[in-house]
Design a protein around this motif. Sequence first.
Motif, PDB file in Angstrom:
ATOM      1  N   CYS A 151       0.812  -1.227   0.000  1.00  0.00           N
ATOM      2  CA  CYS A 151       0.000   0.000   0.000  1.00  0.00           C
ATOM      3  C   CYS A 151       0.836   1.264   0.000  1.00  0.00           C
ATOM      4  O   CYS A 151       0.438   2.282   0.587  1.00  0.00           O
ATOM      5  CB  CYS A 151      -1.011   0.013   1.146  1.00  0.00           C
ATOM      6  SG  CYS A 151      -2.288  -1.231   0.970  1.00  0.00           S
TER       7      CYS A 151
ATOM      8  N   THR B 108      -0.682   1.783  -4.860  1.00  0.00           N
ATOM      9  CA  THR B 108      -2.133   1.774  -4.655  1.00  0.00           C
ATOM     10  C   THR B 108      -2.833   2.563  -5.751  1.00  0.00           C
ATOM     11  O   THR B 108      -3.840   2.119  -6.316  1.00  0.00           O
ATOM     12  CB  THR B 108      -2.468   2.371  -3.268  1.00  0.00           C
ATOM     13  OG1 THR B 108      -1.679   1.696  -2.287  1.00  0.00           O
ATOM     14  CG2 THR B 108      -3.934   2.217  -2.937  1.00  0.00           C
TER      15      THR B 108
ATOM     16  N   GLY C  26      -4.100  -5.642   1.164  1.00  0.00           N
ATOM     17  CA  GLY C  26      -3.143  -4.707   1.746  1.00  0.00           C
ATOM     18  C   GLY C  26      -2.372  -5.349   2.892  1.00  0.00           C
ATOM     19  O   GLY C  26      -2.973  -5.859   3.834  1.00  0.00           O
TER      20      GLY C  26
ATOM     21  N   GLN D   6       1.432   3.721   4.777  1.00  0.00           N
ATOM     22  CA  GLN D   6       0.815   2.530   4.176  1.00  0.00           C
ATOM     23  C   GLN D   6      -0.382   2.022   4.981  1.00  0.00           C
ATOM     24  O   GLN D   6      -1.353   1.507   4.415  1.00  0.00           O
ATOM     25  CB  GLN D   6       1.875   1.435   4.023  1.00  0.00           C
ATOM     26  CG  GLN D   6       2.996   1.839   3.066  1.00  0.00           C
ATOM     27  CD  GLN D   6       4.295   1.095   3.286  1.00  0.00           C
ATOM     28  OE1 GLN D   6       4.324   0.072   3.986  1.00  0.00           O
ATOM     29  NE2 GLN D   6       5.377   1.586   2.700  1.00  0.00           N
TER      30      GLN D   6
ATOM     31  N   ALA E 128      -4.068   1.494   3.487  1.00  0.00           N
ATOM     32  CA  ALA E 128      -4.707   0.166   3.541  1.00  0.00           C
ATOM     33  C   ALA E 128      -6.118   0.266   4.123  1.00  0.00           C
ATOM     34  O   ALA E 128      -7.048  -0.408   3.684  1.00  0.00           O
ATOM     35  CB  ALA E 128      -3.856  -0.788   4.380  1.00  0.00           C
TER      36      ALA E 128
ATOM     37  N   VAL F 264      -8.247   1.442   1.331  1.00  0.00           N
ATOM     38  CA  VAL F 264      -8.450   0.369   0.330  1.00  0.00           C
ATOM     39  C   VAL F 264      -9.631  -0.499   0.760  1.00  0.00           C
ATOM     40  O   VAL F 264     -10.529  -0.804  -0.031  1.00  0.00           O
ATOM     41  CB  VAL F 264      -7.164  -0.485   0.190  1.00  0.00           C
ATOM     42  CG1 VAL F 264      -7.440  -1.812  -0.516  1.00  0.00           C
ATOM     43  CG2 VAL F 264      -6.095   0.294  -0.573  1.00  0.00           C
TER      44      VAL F 264
ATOM     45  N   ARG G 186      -7.693  -5.581   4.067  1.00  0.00           N
ATOM     46  CA  ARG G 186      -6.421  -5.305   4.758  1.00  0.00           C
ATOM     47  C   ARG G 186      -6.142  -6.508   5.650  1.00  0.00           C
ATOM     48  O   ARG G 186      -6.991  -6.873   6.493  1.00  0.00           O
ATOM     49  CB  ARG G 186      -6.588  -4.036   5.581  1.00  0.00           C
ATOM     50  CG  ARG G 186      -5.428  -3.746   6.489  1.00  0.00           C
ATOM     51  CD  ARG G 186      -5.709  -2.488   7.284  1.00  0.00           C
ATOM     52  NE  ARG G 186      -4.639  -2.209   8.217  1.00  0.00           N
ATOM     53  CZ  ARG G 186      -4.645  -1.166   9.033  1.00  0.00           C
ATOM     54  NH1 ARG G 186      -5.664  -0.314   9.029  1.00  0.00           N
ATOM     55  NH2 ARG G 186      -3.638  -0.971   9.855  1.00  0.00           N
TER      56      ARG G 186
END
Length: 455
Positions: A350, A355, A367, A374, A378, A381, A390
């Motif tokens: 990530c 990403t 992730g 990061q 995540a 995401v 994640r």
Amino acid sequence: MENKAYRGHVLALPFPIQGHINPLLQFSKHLVSKGLKATLATTRFIHNTMQPQSSSSLQFDTISDGYDEGGFAQAESIHASLNRMETIGSKTLADLIIKNKNTANPIDCIIYDPFLPWALEVAKKFGIFGAAFFTQTCTVNFIYHHVHHGLLKLPITSTPISIPGLPVLELDDMPSFISVPGSYPAYFEMVLNQFSSTDKADAVLVNTFYELEPEVVDSMSKVCQVLPIGPTIPSFYLDKRLENDNDYGLNLLLSDSFVCNNWLNTKPEGSVIYLSFGSMASLSNKQMEELAFALKGSKFHFLWVVMASEEAKLPKKFVEEIGNKGLVVQWCSQLEVLSNKAIGCFLTHCGWNSTLEALSLGVPMVGVPQWTDQTTTAKYVQDVWKVGVRAKVCENGIVEREEIEFCIKEVMESERGKDFQKNAKKWRELAIKAVSEGGNSDKNIDEFVSKFVNS
Ligand code: UDP
């Protein structure tokens, strides 16, 4: 004779690592397509080792970070390298400005990575327009902005954390420098210092696009006008407006595209997991082992980038034992890989470029964040962009093999996985729209250019 017909001359100054060079380099190419001359200044070390060739779409020049022979990775400490970069970088940046002064195209604008805030001081000394170019999400920038201005006190003693424009965040959703107090103090100081002079910058650019983070862009714009101008991905993968623009163009590591493409082209659509932890990967032996066992035990094909510095951490005979099920390479052309139909999922650290590339190419993600921004990316995401999961970390800091297998299955073959795919396609369409003519990012780039050119 040099072409005088440019609308202006921008000098782009990235922090000298791959994840910071790529977006600024790509943004510079965009500016060239808008009629500007653009020069990317790398360090002498990078210039001497990579020998990038100037072309009509981009010029290269150098400053020194004080580590011309071995690169700043050779520095005695992070703190020492940042100090040296500031002292020697300021002096050599000034030299570069002076060198261009009496040419047909003196420098009109410096676009600097705010990891190097001293560049703005140099620009101002010469009366040059200075623009900060942020390479992380607007969300992460706004969190650091809050910490820098004392609006979010550390250490955090009560959760959840509320910041205007952001979803409610738990401690482990925060950038690691905040959730793990005392970790990497020199880097933490650097990310906070990004805001030491943004109020003096003439523009603040962010490599994101409005539709991805509308609430935070609106919130942050109340305290400092931010212009989202991304995603800064080669045009071939998005709007295809720039000719022959299918690679960033300054790869610090060599990739074997031929091997990757040949291997991927023999695999069915959506059947391969692509894994990479970016250019600064440094996983523990145990984490590498868990990943290796999970991949070996899963029924999917995989392409795994294991940098040379990480190879010794792979279990013995791993590469021989996986046969044609997997391919392990030291580096690849990530955009080429992500756009290959065979890829079904990206197991990523990530990093923001990775990403954004996955969102832009419509690839769902698992992730496995390691540090810095990061963790926050995540979180987005999974819970905001809803394009993946994640992975859960155990108390020992490791993501265990069962969890990795579970996450991969969630993305590759569950009902939720179908939604991730649908959402990923939606983000790709929105990314294309943002950079196409009249899209939000395209308009912001025009607005930015209009601030320092006359016509
Ligand atoms: N990358 C690549 N080949 C690889 C792995 C990564 O070209 O095998 C590129 C990737 O496309 C991205 C950059 O390296 O543009 C990594 O940036 P990111 O922000 O994701 O992570 P960092 O390296 O800064 O941790």
